[in-house]
Design a protein around this motif. Sequence first.
Motif, PDB file in Angstrom:
ATOM      1  N   LEU A   1     -39.556  37.202 -48.694  1.00  0.00           N
ATOM      2  CA  LEU A   1     -38.187  37.470 -49.121  1.00  0.00           C
ATOM      3  C   LEU A   1     -37.809  36.543 -50.276  1.00  0.00           C
ATOM      4  N   GLU A   2     -38.209  35.291 -50.170  1.00  0.00           N
ATOM      5  CA  GLU A   2     -37.950  34.346 -51.257  1.00  0.00           C
ATOM      6  C   GLU A   2     -38.668  34.780 -52.534  1.00  0.00           C
ATOM      7  N   ALA A   3     -39.878  35.330 -52.374  1.00  0.00           N
ATOM      8  CA  ALA A   3     -40.631  35.798 -53.541  1.00  0.00           C
ATOM      9  C   ALA A   3     -39.895  36.945 -54.222  1.00  0.00           C
ATOM     10  N   PHE A   4     -39.292  37.833 -53.434  1.00  0.00           N
ATOM     11  CA  PHE A   4     -38.508  38.925 -54.018  1.00  0.00           C
ATOM     12  C   PHE A   4     -37.337  38.378 -54.823  1.00  0.00           C
ATOM     13  N   GLU A   5     -36.666  37.364 -54.280  1.00  0.00           N
ATOM     14  CA  GLU A   5     -35.546  36.750 -54.996  1.00  0.00           C
ATOM     15  C   GLU A   5     -36.016  36.182 -56.334  1.00  0.00           C
ATOM     16  N   SER A   6     -37.149  35.481 -56.295  1.00  0.00           N
ATOM     17  CA  SER A   6     -37.675  34.887 -57.522  1.00  0.00           C
ATOM     18  C   SER A   6     -38.062  35.961 -58.532  1.00  0.00           C
ATOM     19  N   ARG A   7     -38.683  37.036 -58.063  1.00  0.00           N
ATOM     20  CA  ARG A   7     -39.069  38.126 -58.970  1.00  0.00           C
ATOM     21  C   ARG A   7     -37.846  38.755 -59.613  1.00  0.00           C
ATOM     22  N   LEU A   8     -36.816  38.990 -58.821  1.00  0.00           N
ATOM     23  CA  LEU A   8     -35.592  39.604 -59.350  1.00  0.00           C
ATOM     24  C   LEU A   8     -34.978  38.722 -60.431  1.00  0.00           C
ATOM     25  N   ILE A   9     -34.901  37.421 -60.169  1.00  0.00           N
ATOM     26  CA  ILE A   9     -34.309  36.499 -61.130  1.00  0.00           C
ATOM     27  C   ILE A   9     -35.161  36.426 -62.399  1.00  0.00           C
ATOM     28  N   ASP A  10     -36.486  36.320 -62.211  1.00  0.00           N
ATOM     29  CA  ASP A  10     -37.374  36.229 -63.375  1.00  0.00           C
ATOM     30  C   ASP A  10     -37.272  37.465 -64.265  1.00  0.00           C
ATOM     31  N   ILE A  11     -37.257  38.646 -63.637  1.00  0.00           N
ATOM     32  CA  ILE A  11     -37.285  39.896 -64.395  1.00  0.00           C
ATOM     33  C   ILE A  11     -35.923  40.240 -64.987  1.00  0.00           C
ATOM     34  N   CYS A  12     -34.865  40.084 -64.192  1.00  0.00           N
ATOM     35  CA  CYS A  12     -33.555  40.629 -64.570  1.00  0.00           C
ATOM     36  C   CYS A  12     -32.560  39.602 -65.102  1.00  0.00           C
ATOM     37  N   VAL A  13     -32.803  38.329 -64.877  1.00  0.00           N
ATOM     38  CA  VAL A  13     -31.837  37.303 -65.276  1.00  0.00           C
ATOM     39  C   VAL A  13     -32.415  36.359 -66.330  1.00  0.00           C
ATOM     40  N   LEU A  14     -33.581  35.805 -66.046  1.00  0.00           N
ATOM     41  CA  LEU A  14     -34.154  34.798 -66.949  1.00  0.00           C
ATOM     42  C   LEU A  14     -34.757  35.395 -68.209  1.00  0.00           C
TER      43      LEU A  14
ATOM     44  N   PRO B   1     -47.123  23.229 -59.761  1.00  0.00           N
ATOM     45  CA  PRO B   1     -47.395  24.126 -60.889  1.00  0.00           C
ATOM     46  C   PRO B   1     -48.295  25.295 -60.519  1.00  0.00           C
ATOM     47  N   VAL B   2     -49.194  25.103 -59.542  1.00  0.00           N
ATOM     48  CA  VAL B   2     -50.050  26.213 -59.093  1.00  0.00           C
ATOM     49  C   VAL B   2     -49.193  27.265 -58.402  1.00  0.00           C
ATOM     50  N   GLN B   3     -48.270  26.811 -57.570  1.00  0.00           N
ATOM     51  CA  GLN B   3     -47.379  27.737 -56.871  1.00  0.00           C
ATOM     52  C   GLN B   3     -46.588  28.587 -57.861  1.00  0.00           C
ATOM     53  N   LYS B   4     -46.027  27.932 -58.878  1.00  0.00           N
ATOM     54  CA  LYS B   4     -45.220  28.674 -59.851  1.00  0.00           C
ATOM     55  C   LYS B   4     -46.093  29.613 -60.681  1.00  0.00           C
ATOM     56  N   ALA B   5     -47.302  29.170 -61.011  1.00  0.00           N
ATOM     57  CA  ALA B   5     -48.214  30.027 -61.777  1.00  0.00           C
ATOM     58  C   ALA B   5     -48.546  31.292 -60.983  1.00  0.00           C
ATOM     59  N   LEU B   6     -48.803  31.155 -59.694  1.00  0.00           N
ATOM     60  CA  LEU B   6     -49.124  32.321 -58.859  1.00  0.00           C
ATOM     61  C   LEU B   6     -47.929  33.251 -58.737  1.00  0.00           C
ATOM     62  N   GLN B   7     -46.726  32.680 -58.644  1.00  0.00           N
ATOM     63  CA  GLN B   7     -45.526  33.519 -58.576  1.00  0.00           C
ATOM     64  C   GLN B   7     -45.359  34.333 -59.857  1.00  0.00           C
ATOM     65  N   ARG B   8     -45.661  33.726 -61.001  1.00  0.00           N
ATOM     66  CA  ARG B   8     -45.539  34.432 -62.280  1.00  0.00           C
ATOM     67  C   ARG B   8     -46.611  35.521 -62.400  1.00  0.00           C
ATOM     68  N   LEU B   9     -47.803  35.230 -61.907  1.00  0.00           N
ATOM     69  CA  LEU B   9     -48.864  36.254 -61.918  1.00  0.00           C
ATOM     70  C   LEU B   9     -48.504  37.396 -60.969  1.00  0.00           C
ATOM     71  N   GLU B  10     -47.794  37.075 -59.891  1.00  0.00           N
ATOM     72  CA  GLU B  10     -47.354  38.125 -58.961  1.00  0.00           C
ATOM     73  C   GLU B  10     -46.365  39.071 -59.645  1.00  0.00           C
ATOM     74  N   VAL B  11     -45.477  38.505 -60.444  1.00  0.00           N
ATOM     75  CA  VAL B  11     -44.519  39.332 -61.186  1.00  0.00           C
ATOM     76  C   VAL B  11     -45.258  40.324 -62.086  1.00  0.00           C
TER      77      VAL B  11
END
Length: 333
Positions: A225-238, A49-59
């Motif tokens: 690169l994986e972080a970019f994929e996650s950001r793209l999906i979070d912003i444009c798909v989810l 959950p910490v990893q996912k929280a940081l990824q969301r804060l990165e977005v």
Amino acid sequence: MVRMQQSQQHRYEIVEEVLRTNIASGRLPEGLVLLEGPIAEILQTSRAPVQKALQRLEVDRLVHRFDGRGYLVGPPESRVGPLRKEIKSLGLDIPEAADEALQSRSSWERIYDIVETDVAGCVVFGQYRIVENSLAEHFGVSRTVVREVLSRLQERGLVRKNQSSHWIAGPLTAKTIRDHFALRRLLEPPALIEAAPLVDRDQLEALYEDLKERECVAFDDGESLEAFESRLIDICVLTTPNEMLAQLIRDNLLPVLASERLLRQLGLPSDRAALTEHRLIAELILRGAVDAAAAMLVRHLDAAMNRNIAQMKIVAVISEPSSVAAYFTRVEA
């Protein structure tokens, strides 16, 4: 402010709000290096959950990656150098309601994130049996708790029961990768089209600029690169208003993204072509060419599938790593 109904939130959402509040107050200063382990220890939760929280804060550009482990507090354009301090010494402000919500989760919720991560990380190496007793002993919980965890993993398609009623994870093969990507082609482009009017333009423009910058420099960091994929999906798909569709996409992505992370950890290179594909999708949405962006997403998914399968063939000759959790038993084909 932390929301009142925290018992209904995911653990990563509670962690995210605690970090967000402490960043806003300045208790976590700009440039501070944030590592998953120490944060998880303070909040008494797992790293997932910490990893996912940081990824969301990165977005949201509240933290960013740098040439080192972890994240730095602040937006990517920040010129502040890494500030390395023991996060425990900063005295995080953890609202009582958040602390209670994190600690009062039922037993299955306490271990679910860890088991999910373990399962997703091993299936690339073959088929494994999960013995309920072994899993219960590993975490010091009852078999009732274990069955709840495994049932929820079954709902998300990460484990299944075989004809002997044994819990089985994997294998993630070329065929299953094709199946996952076939679902991605069906689900993600329509979600992108629905989400386009709701996309946060500032976030998308920031992603676009970051992608352009990365295309122009040497790039060997698969995790980024994986972080970019996650950001793209979070912003444009989810961002799709269809919550059921969004959940199907999240569930289907779990083994796919886990396999890609594992491939990077094994030293297999990332493909810079994915950066250009991501950048084109973002650019087309920014220009209002949503149908073209959806078509570009399909092309990206086809290319990503072929890249993933090609690297899976390399993994087939690599021996099982020692990092596979002790409660898994390898099942020979």
